[in-house]
Design a protein around this motif. Structure first.
Motif, PDB file in Angstrom:
ATOM      1  N   LEU A 133       0.835  -1.204   0.000  1.00 32.38           N
ATOM      2  CA  LEU A 133       0.000   0.000   0.000  1.00 32.38           C
ATOM      3  C   LEU A 133       0.871   1.255   0.000  1.00 32.38           C
ATOM      4  N   ASP A 171       3.890   1.511  -1.134  1.00 36.57           N
ATOM      5  CA  ASP A 171       4.500   1.637  -2.456  1.00 36.57           C
ATOM      6  C   ASP A 171       3.558   2.280  -3.452  1.00 36.57           C
ATOM      7  N   SER A 172       2.265   1.882  -3.370  1.00 38.33           N
ATOM      8  CA  SER A 172       1.353   2.423  -4.371  1.00 38.33           C
ATOM      9  C   SER A 172       1.035   3.894  -4.106  1.00 38.33           C
ATOM     10  N   VAL A 173       1.106   4.313  -2.838  1.00 38.62           N
ATOM     11  CA  VAL A 173       0.946   5.751  -2.578  1.00 38.62           C
ATOM     12  C   VAL A 173       2.196   6.496  -3.062  1.00 38.62           C
ATOM     13  N   LEU A 174       3.360   5.888  -2.844  1.00 43.46           N
ATOM     14  CA  LEU A 174       4.619   6.531  -3.253  1.00 43.46           C
ATOM     15  C   LEU A 174       4.778   6.591  -4.765  1.00 43.46           C
ATOM     16  N   ALA A 175       3.952   5.817  -5.500  1.00 45.56           N
ATOM     17  CA  ALA A 175       4.057   5.837  -6.959  1.00 45.56           C
ATOM     18  C   ALA A 175       3.611   7.183  -7.522  1.00 45.56           C
ATOM     19  N   PHE A 176       2.737   7.892  -6.796  1.00 46.61           N
ATOM     20  CA  PHE A 176       2.299   9.206  -7.268  1.00 46.61           C
ATOM     21  C   PHE A 176       3.346  10.246  -6.894  1.00 46.61           C
TER      22      PHE A 176
END
Lengths: 283, 339
Positions: A118, A120-125
């Motif tokens: 989770l 990681d997916s926030v850090l993708a933005f």
């Protein structure tokens, strides 16, 4: 050889101290200016058209803007806004990140996997863009912008602290605490949190400057603090309208204050890293 | 190697799935009725209902999510009412401008970072301290403020570079489209006037966009160079009689570049964010400007697509870099798999 290396080492240590002192003096200066600004909020927003677009002078240190407001006063108010917002953001973001990290470190492995995926997916933005989307979703403003920023910094804290929390699991003091039958929440609060505290402090300093930049960016685009709030990013937007006709001071002054504050905090971060020997990746 | 790639790809798919859920959730939270924005404030209830139905706003949330992801994957990114065109078409038309700007900014940042970091790690002391000082300033400088200062100095006061007037002076014809990059197209068609004009328009926005990536790369590369300079191979090369400077530039630099490539994603994110902050100031007709105008006009379709797209690009570039770097240097592959 020894005579050659010795003076160098002394010099190196002294320059480190000098940087720390410089950073602390600059930060203290900003806090004083911010406190002054706190008492001058009404003056900073008083419109006085007769005095508009005055160049810098003894009376108005950074001149006045199109509405005749003193730019210096507004920069002072802005430093209060920047310091308070960023402090709140790193404190709340850091606390939430700490909770996530401890859950990863002490909890079951599947929880760790889920939370990190989770994160990681926030850090993708890109940080500014996610903060922007969250701010728009909640309605533009200074407080919602801060919430947007907190959402983006939590995974940054969580990621760095998690590595330490995982390491703490195998430390003798945690094993000892388990053996004598302490409950998990008690181990988390009394034993693991102090273990993570230096990393947490370094991370808070490391994120502070970034948060100041993001908030100014959001206000600059128009989703953060709204005019007539004397926020630095909003003031730079204001200054752009006068820049091409030659009134440079309106936009330059708040940006200069912003750069100096971020430099001071980043300098402090470097020194903290140096002192605590924490070799973390740049974020 | 194949299992390594497979693991990376699976991880990326999970991340993208979660990212799409996050951006969908934020979209759902946005205030206002997207249908109302499209039909305008004066339209009647019937027209509003028709558009709501057309947009699928009456479907269950799960169906809407799958519609959203399906639409995103098939390049159907919705309708931008403020531009009066599909988001796909709007972004496609403006992408070359942003790519040209970002490309020049990246090249500038890369060249400056390599030169400064190489010299700073070769001669520490005053030069090293200066380089450190500049990267400290660079990392704290908001690109939009630097843009303002650059405009004031070079356009308003010195009058040597054009002000905020887009990619070309208005009376010039853009060169025929070959690549979409004005400087390249102008050169290919032999139009020297358009080339120099386009280049002059690029200088200030490119520098403003480059400052943060440049400071970041300088800092990272200096650290990597200092690490690599401690390697055992340095002693071997030096003992063969190679001078210190050519050891540094031929051997140490090569070893320091690869780990630096691993953080391309960070540089890319900084360029995307920077284009959002800088383009509007220079009236640069790129995707960043579309986003800022979309925000001001509450055109959520544009904002939504841009944000998810930036995450997808970021994740895919990171995957590509991981695989390539892992292929070139297996040691880094093991490091990544272990972390």
């Amino acid at each position: 050889m020894t005579t050659l290396t010795r003076p160098k080492r002394v010099l190196a240590r002294r320059s480190v101290d000098g940087q720390l002192v410089l950073a602390l003096v600059m930060i203290a200066g900003f806090v004083v200016i911010a406190v002054v600004g706190l008492f001058m909020q009404t003056q900073a927003n008083t419109v006085n058209v007769a005095d508009s677009l005055q160049p810098p002078s003894a009376e108005h240190l950074f001149g006045t803007d199109a509405q005749g407001r003193s730019v210096a006063l507004r920069v002072a108010v802005g430093s209060g806004i920047a310091i308070v917002s960023a402090t709140v953001a790193v404190l709340v973001g850091g606390a939430l990140g700490l909770i996530v990290a401890i859950a990863c470190g002490l909890g079951p492995r599947w929880l760790d996997a889920v939370l990190m995926r989770l994160a990681d997916s926030v850090l993708a933005f890109p940080q500014l863009l996610l903060a922007l989307a969250v701010t728009m979703a909640l309605g533009t403003g200074l407080i919602t912008a801060n919430i947007g920023i907190i959402v983006t910094v939590v995974p940054v804290f969580a990621r760095t602290l998690r590595a330490e929390a995982l390491r703490s699991r195998n430390e003798p003091f945690v094993e000892a605490a388990r053996t004598i039958g302490l409950s998990l929440p008690r181990i988390a609060v009394r034993h693991v949190t102090p273990y993570l505290s230096t990393t947490l402090i370094v991370q808070m300093a490391a994120n502070f400057g970034n948060v100041v930049l993001i908030l100014a960016g959001l206000s600059f685009i128009g989703v953060g603090a709204q005019p007539p709030t004397a926020e630095w990013g909003a003031m730079i937007t204001d200054g752009l309208q006068n820049a091409l006709t030659g009134q440079w001071w309106i936009g330059v002054a708040p940006g200069l204050a912003l750069v100096l504050l971020v430099i001071a905090v980043n300098l402090l971060t470097d020194q903290l890293r140096h002192r605590f020997g924490a070799r973390q990746r740049m974020s | 190697m194949p299992t390594y790639i497979l693991r990376q790809v699976l991880g990326v798919l999970q991340t993208l799935l979660l990212s799409s859920i996050i951006s969908f959730a934020v979209l759902r939270l946005l205030p206002g009725d997207p249908a109302r924005l499209i039909v305008g404030p004066l339209a009647g209830q019937a027209a509003l209902d028709a558009v709501r139905e057309q947009l699928g706003l009456n479907d269950p949330v799960i169906v809407q999510y799958f519609d959203y992801v399906g639409g995103f994957l098939t390049g159907n990114w919705g309708y931008s009412y403020s531009n009066g065109a599909d988001v796909t078409a709007v972004l496609a038309a403006r992408l070359p401008a942003t790519i040209e700007l970002a490309l020049y900014a990246f090249l500038f940042a890369l060249v400056v970072a390599i030169v400064v970091a190489t010299i700073a790690s070769y001669r520490r002391g005053i030069v090293g301290a200066l380089a450190k000082f500049f990267s400290l300033i660079g990392l704290g400088t908001p690109p939009f403020w630097l843009a303002l200062v650059l405009l004031l100095v070079f356009s308003v006061n010195l009058k040597v570079l054009p002000g905020p007037s887009g990619r070309l002076t208005s009376f010039l014809q853009p060169p025929p489209t070959i690549t979409g990059l004005y400087t390249v197209d102008a050169l290919l068609s032999g139009n020297v006037v358009a080339f120099s004009d386009a280049l002059a328009h690029l200088v200030l926005p490119a520098i403003a966009l480059a400052v943060i990536p440049c400071a970041f790369l300088t800092r990272l590369l200096t650290a990597n160079l200092e690490d690599a300079a401690r390697g055992a191979f340095v002693t071997v090369v030096r003992s063969k009689g190679v001078s210190r400077w050519s050891t540094h530039t031929r051997h140490v630099l090569h070893n320091a570049l690869l780990p630096t490539v691993s953080s391309s994603g960070v540089v890319l994110a900084a360029l995307i964010t920077g284009s959002v902050l800088v383009e509007e100031i220079f009236d640069w007709p790129g995707v960043g400007q579309v986003l800022v105008q979309g925000i001001q006009r509450q055109d959520f379709a544009v904002v939504q697509t841009f944000i998810l797209l930036s995450a997808v690009i970021y994740v895919l570039v990171n995957l590509l870099v991981d695989v390539v770097v892992g292929f070139v240097d297996p040691r880094l592959r093991l490091q990544r798999a272990g972390s």
